[in-house]
Design a protein around this motif. Structure first.
Motif, PDB file in Angstrom:
ATOM      1  N   PRO A 100       0.827  -1.221   0.000  1.00 50.79           N
ATOM      2  CA  PRO A 100       0.000   0.000   0.000  1.00 50.79           C
ATOM      3  C   PRO A 100       0.856   1.264   0.000  1.00 50.79           C
ATOM      4  CG  PRO A 100      -0.784  -1.547   1.646  1.00 50.79           C
ATOM      5  CD  PRO A 100       0.504  -2.107   1.130  1.00 50.79           C
ATOM      6  N   LEU A 101       2.025   1.196   0.660  1.00 52.97           N
ATOM      7  CA  LEU A 101       2.902   2.371   0.707  1.00 52.97           C
ATOM      8  C   LEU A 101       3.556   2.605  -0.652  1.00 52.97           C
ATOM      9  CD1 LEU A 101       4.535   1.475   4.129  1.00 52.97           C
ATOM     10  CD2 LEU A 101       2.552   2.925   3.704  1.00 52.97           C
ATOM     11  N   ARG A 102       3.810   1.497  -1.373  1.00 51.57           N
ATOM     12  CA  ARG A 102       4.371   1.624  -2.716  1.00 51.57           C
ATOM     13  C   ARG A 102       3.400   2.361  -3.622  1.00 51.57           C
ATOM     14  NH1 ARG A 102       6.138  -3.636  -6.295  1.00 51.57           N
ATOM     15  NH2 ARG A 102       6.589  -2.571  -8.250  1.00 51.57           N
ATOM     16  N   ILE A 103       2.117   2.048  -3.482  1.00 51.70           N
ATOM     17  CA  ILE A 103       1.104   2.731  -4.293  1.00 51.70           C
ATOM     18  C   ILE A 103       1.089   4.220  -3.959  1.00 51.70           C
ATOM     19  CG2 ILE A 103      -1.382   2.908  -4.723  1.00 51.70           C
ATOM     20  CD1 ILE A 103      -0.132   0.473  -5.958  1.00 51.70           C
ATOM     21  N   ARG A 104       1.347   4.546  -2.680  1.00 56.52           N
ATOM     22  CA  ARG A 104       1.357   5.965  -2.291  1.00 56.52           C
ATOM     23  C   ARG A 104       2.647   6.662  -2.684  1.00 56.52           C
ATOM     24  NH1 ARG A 104      -0.876   5.680   3.833  1.00 56.52           N
ATOM     25  NH2 ARG A 104      -2.840   4.621   3.360  1.00 56.52           N
ATOM     26  N   GLY A 105       3.577   5.875  -3.268  1.00 58.89           N
ATOM     27  CA  GLY A 105       4.786   6.482  -3.778  1.00 58.89           C
ATOM     28  C   GLY A 105       5.841   6.772  -2.724  1.00 58.89           C
TER      29      GLY A 105
ATOM     30  N   SER B 182      -8.475 -12.200  -6.665  1.00 57.93           N
ATOM     31  CA  SER B 182      -8.305 -11.513  -5.382  1.00 57.93           C
ATOM     32  C   SER B 182      -6.970 -10.772  -5.320  1.00 57.93           C
ATOM     33  CB  SER B 182      -8.419 -12.507  -4.226  1.00 57.93           C
ATOM     34  OG  SER B 182      -7.463 -13.520  -4.342  1.00 57.93           O
ATOM     35  N   TYR B 183      -5.955 -11.234  -6.073  1.00 59.40           N
ATOM     36  CA  TYR B 183      -4.691 -10.489  -6.119  1.00 59.40           C
ATOM     37  C   TYR B 183      -4.931  -9.075  -6.647  1.00 59.40           C
ATOM     38  CZ  TYR B 183      -2.163 -14.939  -5.667  1.00 59.40           C
ATOM     39  OH  TYR B 183      -1.679 -16.125  -5.234  1.00 59.40           O
ATOM     40  N   GLU B 184      -5.659  -9.018  -7.751  1.00 62.42           N
ATOM     41  CA  GLU B 184      -5.903  -7.710  -8.359  1.00 62.42           C
ATOM     42  C   GLU B 184      -6.810  -6.857  -7.493  1.00 62.42           C
ATOM     43  OE1 GLU B 184      -7.379  -8.834 -12.288  1.00 62.42           O
ATOM     44  OE2 GLU B 184      -6.055 -10.507 -11.891  1.00 62.42           O
ATOM     45  N   GLU B 185      -7.840  -7.522  -6.925  1.00 67.37           N
ATOM     46  CA  GLU B 185      -8.777  -6.759  -6.098  1.00 67.37           C
ATOM     47  C   GLU B 185      -8.075  -6.216  -4.872  1.00 67.37           C
ATOM     48  OE1 GLU B 185     -11.868  -9.587  -5.547  1.00 67.37           O
ATOM     49  OE2 GLU B 185     -12.950  -8.897  -7.331  1.00 67.37           O
ATOM     50  N   SER B 186      -7.158  -7.022  -4.335  1.00 68.77           N
ATOM     51  CA  SER B 186      -6.400  -6.580  -3.178  1.00 68.77           C
ATOM     52  C   SER B 186      -5.608  -5.325  -3.523  1.00 68.77           C
ATOM     53  CB  SER B 186      -5.479  -7.721  -2.758  1.00 68.77           C
ATOM     54  OG  SER B 186      -4.704  -7.355  -1.669  1.00 68.77           O
ATOM     55  N   ALA B 187      -4.935  -5.350  -4.662  1.00 70.99           N
ATOM     56  CA  ALA B 187      -4.166  -4.182  -5.089  1.00 70.99           C
ATOM     57  C   ALA B 187      -5.098  -2.995  -5.332  1.00 70.99           C
ATOM     58  CB  ALA B 187      -3.378  -4.507  -6.349  1.00 70.99           C
ATOM     59  N   LYS B 188      -6.263  -3.288  -5.877  1.00 72.87           N
ATOM     60  CA  LYS B 188      -7.225  -2.239  -6.193  1.00 72.87           C
ATOM     61  C   LYS B 188      -7.709  -1.539  -4.924  1.00 72.87           C
ATOM     62  CE  LYS B 188     -11.382  -2.016  -9.078  1.00 72.87           C
ATOM     63  NZ  LYS B 188     -12.394  -2.906  -9.694  1.00 72.87           N
ATOM     64  N   VAL B 189      -7.972  -2.329  -3.882  1.00 69.59           N
ATOM     65  CA  VAL B 189      -8.431  -1.747  -2.624  1.00 69.59           C
ATOM     66  C   VAL B 189      -7.364  -0.809  -2.051  1.00 69.59           C
ATOM     67  CG1 VAL B 189      -9.031  -2.288  -0.234  1.00 69.59           C
ATOM     68  CG2 VAL B 189     -10.040  -3.595  -2.076  1.00 69.59           C
ATOM     69  N   PHE B 190      -6.090  -1.154  -2.290  1.00 70.42           N
ATOM     70  CA  PHE B 190      -5.022  -0.284  -1.795  1.00 70.42           C
ATOM     71  C   PHE B 190      -4.807   0.916  -2.706  1.00 70.42           C
ATOM     72  CE2 PHE B 190      -3.543  -4.377   0.183  1.00 70.42           C
ATOM     73  CZ  PHE B 190      -3.956  -4.013   1.439  1.00 70.42           C
ATOM     74  N   LEU B 195      -3.121   0.044 -14.632  1.00 68.39           N
ATOM     75  CA  LEU B 195      -1.779  -0.190 -15.187  1.00 68.39           C
ATOM     76  C   LEU B 195      -0.808  -0.650 -14.100  1.00 68.39           C
ATOM     77  CD1 LEU B 195      -1.143   2.379 -17.971  1.00 68.39           C
ATOM     78  CD2 LEU B 195      -0.332   0.038 -17.942  1.00 68.39           C
ATOM     79  N   GLN B 196      -0.967  -0.074 -12.897  1.00 68.46           N
ATOM     80  CA  GLN B 196      -0.131  -0.522 -11.780  1.00 68.46           C
ATOM     81  C   GLN B 196      -0.431  -1.974 -11.432  1.00 68.46           C
ATOM     82  OE1 GLN B 196      -1.108   2.654  -8.986  1.00 68.46           O
ATOM     83  NE2 GLN B 196       1.058   3.152  -8.789  1.00 68.46           N
ATOM     84  N   ILE B 197      -1.717  -2.333 -11.474  1.00 68.13           N
ATOM     85  CA  ILE B 197      -2.091  -3.715 -11.176  1.00 68.13           C
ATOM     86  C   ILE B 197      -1.432  -4.648 -12.185  1.00 68.13           C
ATOM     87  CG2 ILE B 197      -4.011  -5.345 -11.095  1.00 68.13           C
ATOM     88  CD1 ILE B 197      -5.759  -3.062 -10.082  1.00 68.13           C
ATOM     89  N   LEU B 198      -1.495  -4.254 -13.462  1.00 68.85           N
ATOM     90  CA  LEU B 198      -0.889  -5.077 -14.503  1.00 68.85           C
ATOM     91  C   LEU B 198       0.616  -5.208 -14.272  1.00 68.85           C
ATOM     92  CD1 LEU B 198      -1.888  -6.458 -17.151  1.00 68.85           C
ATOM     93  CD2 LEU B 198      -0.984  -4.500 -18.365  1.00 68.85           C
ATOM     94  N   ARG B 199       1.266  -4.092 -13.959  1.00 66.21           N
ATOM     95  CA  ARG B 199       2.723  -4.092 -13.819  1.00 66.21           C
ATOM     96  C   ARG B 199       3.196  -4.780 -12.549  1.00 66.21           C
ATOM     97  NH1 ARG B 199       3.691   1.495 -14.236  1.00 66.21           N
ATOM     98  NH2 ARG B 199       4.693   1.390 -12.225  1.00 66.21           N
ATOM     99  N   HIS B 200       2.503  -4.493 -11.430  1.00 64.05           N
ATOM    100  CA  HIS B 200       2.974  -5.019 -10.138  1.00 64.05           C
ATOM    101  C   HIS B 200       2.528  -6.446  -9.881  1.00 64.05           C
ATOM    102  CE1 HIS B 200       2.994  -0.597  -8.528  1.00 64.05           C
ATOM    103  NE2 HIS B 200       3.964  -0.847  -9.376  1.00 64.05           N
TER     104      HIS B 200
END
Lengths: 394, 291
Positions: A100-105, B182-190, B195-200
């Motif tokens: 989550p911190l990575r997303i916040r940059g 759920s991996y993607e949804e987890s990232a989405k919730v954060f 594009l970040q979901i695709l990359r990370h």
């Protein structure tokens, strides 16, 4: 820290299924709230709608006084722990927690430091370099929790947090989660299909069926006074005995027997079809000729450790008044270890009128203590005519 | 007890001798057939490692009369090395395009419900063999002429990408399907963007599939003769597969020394690519991560 308000919130899927049906609910700040229900009742959909993973099709969702109904998940200040934990398999524990911190940059070194700090709080400090695949179920759960905590949200959402753990670990995790939630004081909503989990962990809970909330209350309220037969049947380690019968002047007629009214029953006209609800824990085994008892034959005895669950097939050739016994009527009683009767024995069972409830036969709603019917006082209403048959002890 | 007592004492153990012989003979026959097949397929490979080092190579396999003359002749050939570079450019270009478009398309197809999606995928897969195949060469040639991509390596790359993409999407979609949502949804919730979901998340998890597709596209483009032969005009743009076709003497005789040496150099990159990916990813076609 936030108060969550659902205002006639609905979610209808494109195929027409109404998974969440105009729910009104307020979850207080810092509360540990359980959404309980059988599979397919809409509890997970409701949680995902709160998370923003599903779009609400009607109503509003408020977090404190902020309308978040149509905000994307990332803007709702929530963190969600998924049933399978959804830890990224290609990242180590520290990177997972810090995601989550990575997303916040935030900068990488800062992220790792914060991840270590959060992880240490959950006893993960020695596992920071491992991959999720190298962790046990309990460790994975703690990593998922740490990741949720790392972004310091105002609301936690847990989807079946314990269902991926084995039975023993589940008990530990239950205590752990409850303590963690109290320590953090963050509003938490969790979904479960296990009534024992909801009773044990939640401050308050909502029991759902088919997209609707059937009862909201504290675990004790829901356990002692289920608002309807659905909740009565769903809550409790052994389901409540729900016995169909009808009212009479001197008590309830059930399977040819006459048993006392539950204590706070309203006065109903004789012949009203009702359902008597009595938990197996509050059913006593007595002699067959005890007044107010239903006689029957023991068919099954399930050993549960300190207690045993006795199933009694009601029916007797010596039915009073010569009425026909109702076949297939079974009453379950919880008895202490060592006092269980033999299979095939003839025994009587009585319910404890102070702990049993009366439901309307047609709607399934609770009528005990509601004051409806023909005007007996709430709470105290033992109809005089049944007083003689009240007998809870053999 | 009664059963053992009733059993006759003289029953021999194991099957009768005739069956043992039969089994032995069928075994021997089986291995003879295997050995013959093995030799049959080994011969060209043996030739390709022996003939380049032979001073006077022929079409037979023999211990070489050792010489590196074939390689020095190759070195002085004006097109040989240049063509390997061309082949590298064309196949890397094709690989890159197949990967990028394949990953994006398969992700979208895996996640978004489109009516008739599977039918579309199967139709594309069927048609793809036609697109880069011989049958469509005339229309493709005309198309490329009209968009001025004749005698351009970009044209070759685009045509081959078009031919490979459907199969690539088909295989990659399988990998994407195996990645729990759920991996993607987890990232989405954060708060992660698509594009970040695709990359990370998605690409790292689908990496074994992407590696498989990368090597497969590389090898296909590397070995394709027809498309560059038809679409390219100038000899200095020819890839290796086309240049090898020019190794003839004035009399029309194949220059076996040059061909064998070039074949060896031509096959080495493919073998290396295969080994690298095989070692890292084990060439799994169903490599999703179990939740």
């Amino acid at each position: 820290m936030a108060r969550i308000i659902l205002d006639t919130l609905s979610k209808q899927y494109p195929n027409g299924v109404l998974a969440v049906d105009a729910l009104d609910l307020t979850i207080a700040d810092g509360e540990f709230f359980a959404l309980l229900g059988p599979s397919g009742c809409g509890k997970t959909t409701l949680l995902r709608t709160v998370a923003g993973l599903e779009n609400a099709t009607g109503g509003r969702l408020l977090s404190d006084d902020r309308d978040v109904t149509h905000l994307p998940p990332g803007k709702r200040d929530i963190a969600m722990v998924f049933q399978d934990y959804a830890l990224f398999p290609h990242m180590d524990v520290a990177d997972n927690i810090a995601y989550p911190l990575r997303i916040r940059g935030e900068h990488r070194t800062q992220r790792r430091a914060k991840a270590l700090e959060t992880g240490t709080g959950l006893g993960l400090e020695n596992l920071m370099d491992r991959r999720p695949g190298q962790l046990s179920g309990g460790q994975q759960q703690r990593v998922a929790l740490a990741r949720a905590m790392a972004c310091q949200p105002s609301v936690f959402l847990f989807d079946e947090p314990l269902s991926n753990l084995d039975a023993r670990l589940r008990l530990e995790a239950r205590t752990f989660l409850k303590k963690l939630q109290k320590d953090l004081g963050v509003t938490t909503i969790f979904v479960t299909h296990d009534q024992a989990e909801a009773l044990a962990m939640a401050d308050r809970m909502a029991v759902m069926e088919l997209g609707k909330i059937r009862q909201v209350g504290t675990p004790a309220e829901v356990f002692h006074r289920p608002a309807n037969t659905f909740v009565a049947n769903f809550i409790g380690s052994a389901p409540m005995n729900l016995l169909a019968g009808e009212t009479a002047d001197d008590g309830l007629r059930i399977g040819g027997f006459t048993v006392p009214f539950p204590h706070d029953s309203p006065r109903l006209p004789p012949g009203t079809p009702v359902t008597l609800g009595a938990r197996p824990e509050y059913v006593d085994v007595v002699g067959t000729s005890t007044p107010g008892a239903m006689a029957g034959t023991v068919t099954i005895v399930e050993y549960l450790g300190a207690t045993a669950l006795v199933s009694v097939q009601i029916g007797d050739e010596r039915v009073p008044d010569g009425a026909d016994p109702v076949l297939g009527l079974t009453v379950q009683a919880m008895v202490a270890e060592g006092t269980e009767p033999q299979i095939g024995a003839r025994i009587g069972v009585t319910h404890q009128p102070n702990r049993s409830l009366l439901y309307a036969a047609d709607t399934g709603d609770l009528v005990s203590g509601t004051g409806s019917g023909t005007g007996s006082g709430t709470g105290s209403g033992i109809p005089g005519s049944t007083a003689a048959t009240v007998s809870t002890t053999p | 007890m009664t059963a053992t007592a009733a059993r006759p004492a003289a029953v021999p153990l194991g099957p009768p001798p005739s069956m043992v012989v039969k089994k032995f003979v069928s075994r021997v026959l089986f291995y003879v057939v295997i050995a013959l097949l093995l030799v049959f397929f080994m011969l060209p490979m043996l030739w390709i490692v022996l003939a380049p080092f032979d001073a006077s190579p022929s079409l037979t396999i023999k211990l070489p009369d050792f010489s590196t003359g074939n390689f020095s002749e190759l070195w002085h050939n004006p097109y040989a090395l240049r063509s390997l570079l061309n082949a590298l450019i064309i196949s890397l270009g094709t690989m890159a395009l197949v990967l990028v478009f394949g990953a994006l398309a398969s992700y979208a197809l895996s996640r978004v419900r489109v009516p008739g999606r599977d039918a579309l995928l199967y139709a594309l897969l069927l048609l793809s063999s036609i697109v880069s195949g011989t049958a469509a060469m005339v229309p493709i040639f005309l198309l490329m002429t009209n968009v001025h991509l004749i005698d351009s390596q970009l044209g070759v790359v685009l045509v081959m990408t078009g031919g490979l993409l459907p199969a690539a999407i088909f295989i990659l979609k399988d990998f994407m399907d195996a990645t729990p949502r759920s991996y993607e949804e987890s990232a989405k919730v954060f708060g992660a963007s698509p594009l970040q979901i695709l990359r990370h998340v998605v690409i790292p998890i689908a990496r074994p599939g992407l590696a498989t597709i990368a090597v497969w596209a590389l090898v296909n483009a590397w070995g394709n003769f027809l498309v560059p032969f038809i679409l390219l005009r100038s000899a200095d743009k020819y890839p290796a597969a086309v240049v090898m076709y020019t190794f003839y003497t004035e009399g029309g005789q194949p220059k076996l020394g040059l061909i064998s040496a070039f074949s060896l150099m031509y096959s080495i990159p493919v073998v290396i690519a295969y080994l690298v990916v095989s070692r890292r990813y084990g060439f799994r076609f169903h490599g999703g991560i179990k939740s």
